[in-house]
Design an enzyme around this catalytic site. Sequence first.
Site, short mmCIF file in Angstrom:
data_model
loop_
_atom_site.label_atom_id
_atom_site.label_comp_id
_atom_site.label_asym_id
_atom_site.label_seq_id
_atom_site.Cartn_x
_atom_site.Cartn_y
_atom_site.Cartn_z
N GLY A 20 0.81 -1.22 0.00
CA GLY A 20 0.00 0.00 0.00
C GLY A 20 0.84 1.26 0.00
O GLY A 20 0.56 2.23 -0.70
N ARG A 24 7.18 1.86 1.48
CA ARG A 24 7.45 0.43 1.58
C ARG A 24 7.86 -0.12 0.21
O ARG A 24 8.72 -0.99 0.11
CB ARG A 24 6.25 -0.34 2.14
CG ARG A 24 6.71 -1.68 2.71
CD ARG A 24 5.58 -2.55 3.18
NE ARG A 24 4.83 -1.96 4.28
CZ ARG A 24 3.70 -2.47 4.74
NH1 ARG A 24 3.18 -3.56 4.19
NH2 ARG A 24 3.07 -1.89 5.72
N ARG A 87 -0.27 -8.57 -4.13
CA ARG A 87 -0.38 -7.55 -3.07
C ARG A 87 0.30 -8.07 -1.82
O ARG A 87 0.11 -9.23 -1.43
CB ARG A 87 -1.85 -7.24 -2.79
CG ARG A 87 -2.08 -6.58 -1.44
CD ARG A 87 -3.42 -5.91 -1.31
NE ARG A 87 -3.88 -5.88 0.07
CZ ARG A 87 -3.36 -5.11 1.04
NH1 ARG A 87 -2.35 -4.30 0.80
NH2 ARG A 87 -3.86 -5.15 2.27
N SER A 90 -0.83 -5.40 5.06
CA SER A 90 -1.11 -5.70 6.46
C SER A 90 -2.61 -5.89 6.63
O SER A 90 -3.40 -5.49 5.77
CB SER A 90 -0.60 -4.58 7.36
OG SER A 90 -1.25 -3.37 7.02
N ASP A 204 -2.44 -5.69 13.38
CA ASP A 204 -3.20 -5.38 14.60
C ASP A 204 -4.27 -6.46 14.77
O ASP A 204 -4.57 -7.19 13.84
CB ASP A 204 -3.82 -3.98 14.53
CG ASP A 204 -4.56 -3.73 13.24
OD1 ASP A 204 -3.91 -3.36 12.24
OD2 ASP A 204 -5.78 -3.94 13.20
N ARG A 217 5.81 -1.81 10.58
CA ARG A 217 5.04 -2.14 9.38
C ARG A 217 5.88 -1.88 8.12
O ARG A 217 5.77 -2.59 7.15
CB ARG A 217 3.75 -1.32 9.32
CG ARG A 217 2.66 -1.89 10.20
CD ARG A 217 1.30 -1.41 9.76
NE ARG A 217 1.09 -0.01 10.06
CZ ARG A 217 0.71 0.44 11.25
NH1 ARG A 217 0.51 -0.39 12.24
NH2 ARG A 217 0.52 1.72 11.45
N1 HPA Z 1 -8.88 -2.80 9.12
C1 HPA Z 1 -8.75 -2.62 7.82
N2 HPA Z 1 -7.60 -2.69 7.20
C2 HPA Z 1 -6.51 -2.97 7.94
C3 HPA Z 1 -6.59 -3.17 9.30
C4 HPA Z 1 -7.84 -3.09 9.92
O1 HPA Z 1 -7.97 -3.26 11.13
N3 HPA Z 1 -5.33 -3.40 9.75
C5 HPA Z 1 -4.52 -3.36 8.67
N4 HPA Z 1 -5.23 -3.09 7.58
#
Ligand code: HPA
Length: 234
Positions: A20, A24, A87, A90, A204, A217
């Site tokens: 994204g 990165r 892709r 995270s 997360d 990240r």
């Molecule tokens: N929600 C949506 N997209 C994300 C999240 C999330 O909690 N964490 C990383 N990308």
Amino acid sequence: MTPHINAQTGDFAETVLMPGDPLRAKYIAETYLENVREVTNVRNVLGFTGEYKGKPVSVMAHGMGMPSISIYAHELINYYGVKKIIRIGSCGAVDEELKLRDLIVATGASTSSSMIRDRFAGYDYAAAPDFGLLRTCADTADKLGLSPRFGNILSGDLFYGSNPALLPAMQKMNVMAVEMEAAALFAIAAEFRVKALCVLTVSDHLITAEETSSEERQTSFNQMMELALETAYA
Ligand code: HPA
């Protein structure tokens, strides 16, 4: 050149890794590729082409959310001849057994967005990665000694304030994590007959509320990047 990419024809490899975040993308290019050059920088959405183990590969950011990745994937496929998009991103974990930094490979992407229905005459399209790439990824993970979780994820439009009923629905239907792009990528790849895959790390946890820092990240997802690069060229 396209409205959002100022590269020349031939500047992109057939395989593009897409995180994204533009920084990165730069980090991946500088860390993993040789003979790297920047090929696009419109809106600071950076793209690079170089070589991985002697084979051409590009890395370009896709920004956040399905409208953003849809624009870049569409232009890469239709104007730059890109055939394979992986892709690397995270996600927020929903499955209680997932831990921070766990690797996930999407075998399907559910969505709370109407974007995919727009492509599919109002019906519910089953957005899925390319089977060959998925199989290669599973074999590659074995070779690298990695144990990603394979399964269904959810691509949402809302990072903040999504419907509170969505989380229990995901748990009920065994959708293990949430991110914001895969369903759109899979649908575009299917429409234009190219290959797509989505590899994620858990940044997360929506149930335990643990999270990783933005610095982690950007720099610490080396396993995911290795899995993606080795899958691309296995
Ligand atoms: N929600 C949506 N997209 C994300 C999240 C999330 O909690 N964490 C990383 N990308």
